[in-house]
Design a protein around this motif. Structure first.
Motif, PDB file in Angstrom:
ATOM      1  N   ALA A 124       0.791  -1.345   0.086  1.00  0.00           N
ATOM      2  CA  ALA A 124      -0.166  -0.112   0.039  1.00  0.00           C
ATOM      3  C   ALA A 124       1.037   1.273  -0.126  1.00  0.00           C
ATOM      4  CB  ALA A 124      -1.049   0.088   1.128  1.00  0.00           C
ATOM      5  N   CYS A 125       1.942   1.278   0.691  1.00  0.00           N
ATOM      6  CA  CYS A 125       2.860   2.424   0.770  1.00  0.00           C
ATOM      7  C   CYS A 125       3.639   2.439  -0.413  1.00  0.00           C
ATOM      8  CB  CYS A 125       3.838   2.212   1.905  1.00  0.00           C
ATOM      9  SG  CYS A 125       3.276   2.309   3.414  1.00  0.00           S
ATOM     10  N   ASP A 126       3.886   1.585  -1.314  1.00  0.00           N
ATOM     11  CA  ASP A 126       4.544   1.481  -2.415  1.00  0.00           C
ATOM     12  C   ASP A 126       3.682   2.245  -3.444  1.00  0.00           C
ATOM     13  OD1 ASP A 126       6.509   0.285  -4.502  1.00  0.00           O
ATOM     14  OD2 ASP A 126       4.663  -0.506  -5.271  1.00  0.00           O
ATOM     15  N   ARG A 127       2.395   1.829  -3.367  1.00  0.00           N
ATOM     16  CA  ARG A 127       1.284   2.286  -4.489  1.00  0.00           C
ATOM     17  C   ARG A 127       1.141   4.014  -4.132  1.00  0.00           C
ATOM     18  NH1 ARG A 127       2.151   1.167  -8.556  1.00  0.00           N
ATOM     19  NH2 ARG A 127       3.868   0.508  -7.702  1.00  0.00           N
ATOM     20  N   ALA A 128       1.094   4.182  -2.845  1.00  0.00           N
ATOM     21  CA  ALA A 128       1.048   5.475  -2.524  1.00  0.00           C
ATOM     22  C   ALA A 128       1.949   6.369  -2.973  1.00  0.00           C
ATOM     23  CB  ALA A 128       0.775   5.824  -1.074  1.00  0.00           C
ATOM     24  N   VAL A 129       3.407   5.904  -3.018  1.00  0.00           N
ATOM     25  CA  VAL A 129       4.688   6.843  -3.546  1.00  0.00           C
ATOM     26  C   VAL A 129       4.214   6.779  -4.887  1.00  0.00           C
ATOM     27  CG1 VAL A 129       7.083   6.668  -3.617  1.00  0.00           C
ATOM     28  CG2 VAL A 129       5.807   6.015  -1.552  1.00  0.00           C
ATOM     29  N   ALA A 130       4.234   5.610  -5.638  1.00  0.00           N
ATOM     30  CA  ALA A 130       4.127   5.647  -6.928  1.00  0.00           C
ATOM     31  C   ALA A 130       3.085   6.584  -7.475  1.00  0.00           C
ATOM     32  CB  ALA A 130       3.637   4.155  -7.511  1.00  0.00           C
ATOM     33  N   SER A 222      -2.344   5.137   3.321  1.00  0.00           N
ATOM     34  CA  SER A 222      -1.919   4.872   2.051  1.00  0.00           C
ATOM     35  C   SER A 222      -3.103   5.190   1.087  1.00  0.00           C
ATOM     36  CB  SER A 222      -1.249   3.627   1.931  1.00  0.00           C
ATOM     37  OG  SER A 222       0.057   3.708   2.917  1.00  0.00           O
ATOM     38  N   TYR A 223      -3.957   4.524   0.975  1.00  0.00           N
ATOM     39  CA  TYR A 223      -5.046   4.579   0.086  1.00  0.00           C
ATOM     40  C   TYR A 223      -5.791   5.721   0.242  1.00  0.00           C
ATOM     41  CZ  TYR A 223      -4.481  -0.210  -1.637  1.00  0.00           C
ATOM     42  OH  TYR A 223      -3.716  -1.346  -2.317  1.00  0.00           O
ATOM     43  N   GLY A 224      -5.926   6.346   1.553  1.00  0.00           N
ATOM     44  CA  GLY A 224      -6.308   7.637   1.626  1.00  0.00           C
ATOM     45  C   GLY A 224      -5.425   8.527   0.621  1.00  0.00           C
ATOM     46  N   LEU A 225      -4.319   8.604   0.845  1.00  0.00           N
ATOM     47  CA  LEU A 225      -3.612   9.523   0.093  1.00  0.00           C
ATOM     48  C   LEU A 225      -3.668   9.190  -1.540  1.00  0.00           C
ATOM     49  CD1 LEU A 225      -0.172   9.384   2.222  1.00  0.00           C
ATOM     50  CD2 LEU A 225      -1.661  11.345   1.888  1.00  0.00           C
ATOM     51  N   ILE A 226      -3.819   7.860  -1.925  1.00  0.00           N
ATOM     52  CA  ILE A 226      -3.952   7.531  -3.218  1.00  0.00           C
ATOM     53  C   ILE A 226      -5.380   7.981  -3.675  1.00  0.00           C
ATOM     54  CG2 ILE A 226      -4.543   5.554  -4.825  1.00  0.00           C
ATOM     55  CD1 ILE A 226      -2.576   3.977  -3.143  1.00  0.00           C
ATOM     56  N   ALA A 227      -6.441   7.915  -2.948  1.00  0.00           N
ATOM     57  CA  ALA A 227      -7.646   8.428  -3.283  1.00  0.00           C
ATOM     58  C   ALA A 227      -7.718  10.241  -3.452  1.00  0.00           C
ATOM     59  CB  ALA A 227      -8.606   8.293  -2.450  1.00  0.00           C
ATOM     60  N   HIS A 228      -6.825  10.811  -2.897  1.00  0.00           N
ATOM     61  CA  HIS A 228      -6.815  12.249  -2.879  1.00  0.00           C
ATOM     62  C   HIS A 228      -6.146  12.428  -4.180  1.00  0.00           C
ATOM     63  CE1 HIS A 228      -6.258  16.397  -1.644  1.00  0.00           C
ATOM     64  NE2 HIS A 228      -5.020  16.194  -1.957  1.00  0.00           N
ATOM     65  N   THR A 229      -5.055  11.887  -4.457  1.00  0.00           N
ATOM     66  CA  THR A 229      -4.236  11.907  -5.746  1.00  0.00           C
ATOM     67  C   THR A 229      -5.134  11.846  -6.964  1.00  0.00           C
ATOM     68  OG1 THR A 229      -2.184  11.575  -4.533  1.00  0.00           O
ATOM     69  CG2 THR A 229      -2.231  11.657  -6.824  1.00  0.00           C
ATOM     70  N   ILE A 250      -8.411  -3.113  -2.479  1.00  0.00           N
ATOM     71  CA  ILE A 250      -8.852  -3.121  -1.039  1.00  0.00           C
ATOM     72  C   ILE A 250      -9.961  -4.129  -0.819  1.00  0.00           C
ATOM     73  CG2 ILE A 250     -10.796  -1.532   0.053  1.00  0.00           C
ATOM     74  CD1 ILE A 250      -9.681   0.624  -1.370  1.00  0.00           C
ATOM     75  N   CYS A 251     -10.494  -4.956  -1.800  1.00  0.00           N
ATOM     76  CA  CYS A 251     -11.284  -6.122  -1.693  1.00  0.00           C
ATOM     77  C   CYS A 251     -10.370  -7.114  -1.104  1.00  0.00           C
ATOM     78  CB  CYS A 251     -11.821  -6.767  -3.111  1.00  0.00           C
ATOM     79  SG  CYS A 251     -13.267  -5.536  -3.578  1.00  0.00           S
ATOM     80  N   VAL A 252      -9.238  -7.340  -1.523  1.00  0.00           N
ATOM     81  CA  VAL A 252      -8.263  -8.314  -1.124  1.00  0.00           C
ATOM     82  C   VAL A 252      -7.949  -8.061   0.248  1.00  0.00           C
ATOM     83  CG1 VAL A 252      -5.779  -9.470  -1.338  1.00  0.00           C
ATOM     84  CG2 VAL A 252      -7.495  -9.051  -3.382  1.00  0.00           C
ATOM     85  N   ILE A 253      -7.680  -6.942   0.822  1.00  0.00           N
ATOM     86  CA  ILE A 253      -7.018  -6.473   2.256  1.00  0.00           C
ATOM     87  C   ILE A 253      -8.286  -6.790   2.922  1.00  0.00           C
ATOM     88  CG2 ILE A 253      -6.628  -4.323   3.502  1.00  0.00           C
ATOM     89  CD1 ILE A 253      -5.098  -3.389   1.009  1.00  0.00           C
ATOM     90  N   LEU A 254      -9.619  -6.432   2.591  1.00  0.00           N
ATOM     91  CA  LEU A 254     -10.937  -6.554   3.402  1.00  0.00           C
ATOM     92  C   LEU A 254     -11.241  -8.030   3.675  1.00  0.00           C
ATOM     93  CD1 LEU A 254     -13.373  -4.130   2.071  1.00  0.00           C
ATOM     94  CD2 LEU A 254     -12.112  -4.049   4.310  1.00  0.00           C
TER      95      LEU A 254
END
Length: 320
Positions: A124-130, A222-229, A250-254
């Motif tokens: 999740a952090c990797d995708r947030a940075v990407a 992390s996914y909050g930052l992704i959604a904001h971007t 997110i479905c897999v995480i849930l």
């Protein structure tokens, strides 16, 4: 013949425990092999193929795919740590498991669960940075840092989970040998202990809240930052594509956290209101469903891996 304990007996370091599977179902639980068997097969084939593709294709030796390979290896270990025994119990009935093997299984199940949770946070952090810092991604996320992160996750999991079997091994007497579960979960074994288990209960509670709580907060952030971007992307098509990818992740995480939290909370606080078969069923789904889904959600939906798999199958087909 399997030995059955007497209700008023105590046992000094029993040579084995008896796993009963999902209580209350009796012979009907054999039908569950039609559910858990395919799950395990998907986990083996999907994660094995994912690891093979990433290993053989040098163009996939990048941080994102190395994290995906770490997740696939963890999923293989997690599914294999419980599935063979689970399927044997469901199909053949209660099975004995040696005392030492039970403690070893306890360690690997809980350690690999902790590693998987950490890898999901790292991805999740990797995708947030990407998504948030694409121009700096290659500088901030490198193969060396991914390797250090994977090593740190393994060492952390070993350090925090080793006390589980040690805290059980310190007890000399057990009031039963029968574990009403499909694998040697920590709290399921602690229920059989004769003595004060307060330390076991407190350590298990603190560890679950600390590890899962921190990882869930990190993933949510992390996914909050992704959604904001993503919401600031100029076109609707770009936003829809990004949200489609994020929603599948997110479905897999849930699928990993919801059954796990349900199982944990019902074991701690809801054992009088939630039927035990439901609790045991969810605890097994929690450990087998994510390994079966992850290769297809994270792997097959990734263009580079999907293209590589198609090339492999097309090449093999052309040889015949």
């Amino acid at each position: 013949m399997v030995e059955t304990p007497q209700s008023n007996s105590t046992f000094l370091y029993p040579t084995f425990f008896l796993l009963t599977g999902i209580p209350g179902l009796g012979g009907a639980q054999a039908w569950l092999t039609m559910v858990f068997g395919p799950m395990y097969l998907l986990a083996l084939l999907g994660n094995g193929a994912l690891l093979a593709v990433i290993q053989t294709d040098s163009t996939l030796h990048q941080p994102m795919f190395l994290l995906l390979a770490t997740l696939a290896a963890t999923d293989l270990g997690l599914a294999t740590s419980i599935a063979p025994g689970l399927l044997a119990v469901l199909w053949f009935g209660p099975q004995p498991v040696p005392y030492t093997a039970c403690l070893v299984q306890m360690f690997f199940v809980h350690a690999l669960t902790a590693v998987e949770s950490g890898v999901l946070l790292a991805m999740a952090c990797d995708r947030a940075v990407a998504v948030g810092r694409p121009l700096h991604y290659s500088i901030l996320v490198t193969k060396a840092r991914v390797g250090y992160a994977a090593l740190a996750l393994i060492l952390k999991a070993v350090a925090i989970v080793v006390p589980f079997p040690l805290l059980v091994a310190r007890f000399e007497h057990f009031h039963a040998k029968t574990i009403h579960h499909a694998y040697c979960a920590h709290m399921a074994v602690v229920e059989l202990v004769v003595g004060n288990t307060r330390v076991n209960n407190l350590y298990g509670l603190a560890l679950s809240l600390a590890v899962s709580g921190v990882d869930i907060l990190g993933i949510s952030g992390s996914y909050g930052l992704i959604a904001h971007t993503v919401l600031r992307l100029p076109t609707r098509e770009a936003r829809a594509k990004a949200f489609g990818t994020c929603s599948s992740h997110i479905c897999v995480i849930l699928a990993f956290y919801v059954p796990g939290l349900f199982s944990y909370l019902t074991h701690r606080f809801g054992h009088h209101t939630v039927p035990k078969p439901v609790h045991i069923l969810f605890s097994n789904i929690y450990l087998l469903l994510p390994p079966a889904l992850n290769p297809f959600i994270y792997g097959a939906r990734t263009k580079q891996i999907r293209d590589r798999l198609l090339e492999t199958f097309t090449f093999k087909k052309s040889q015949f």
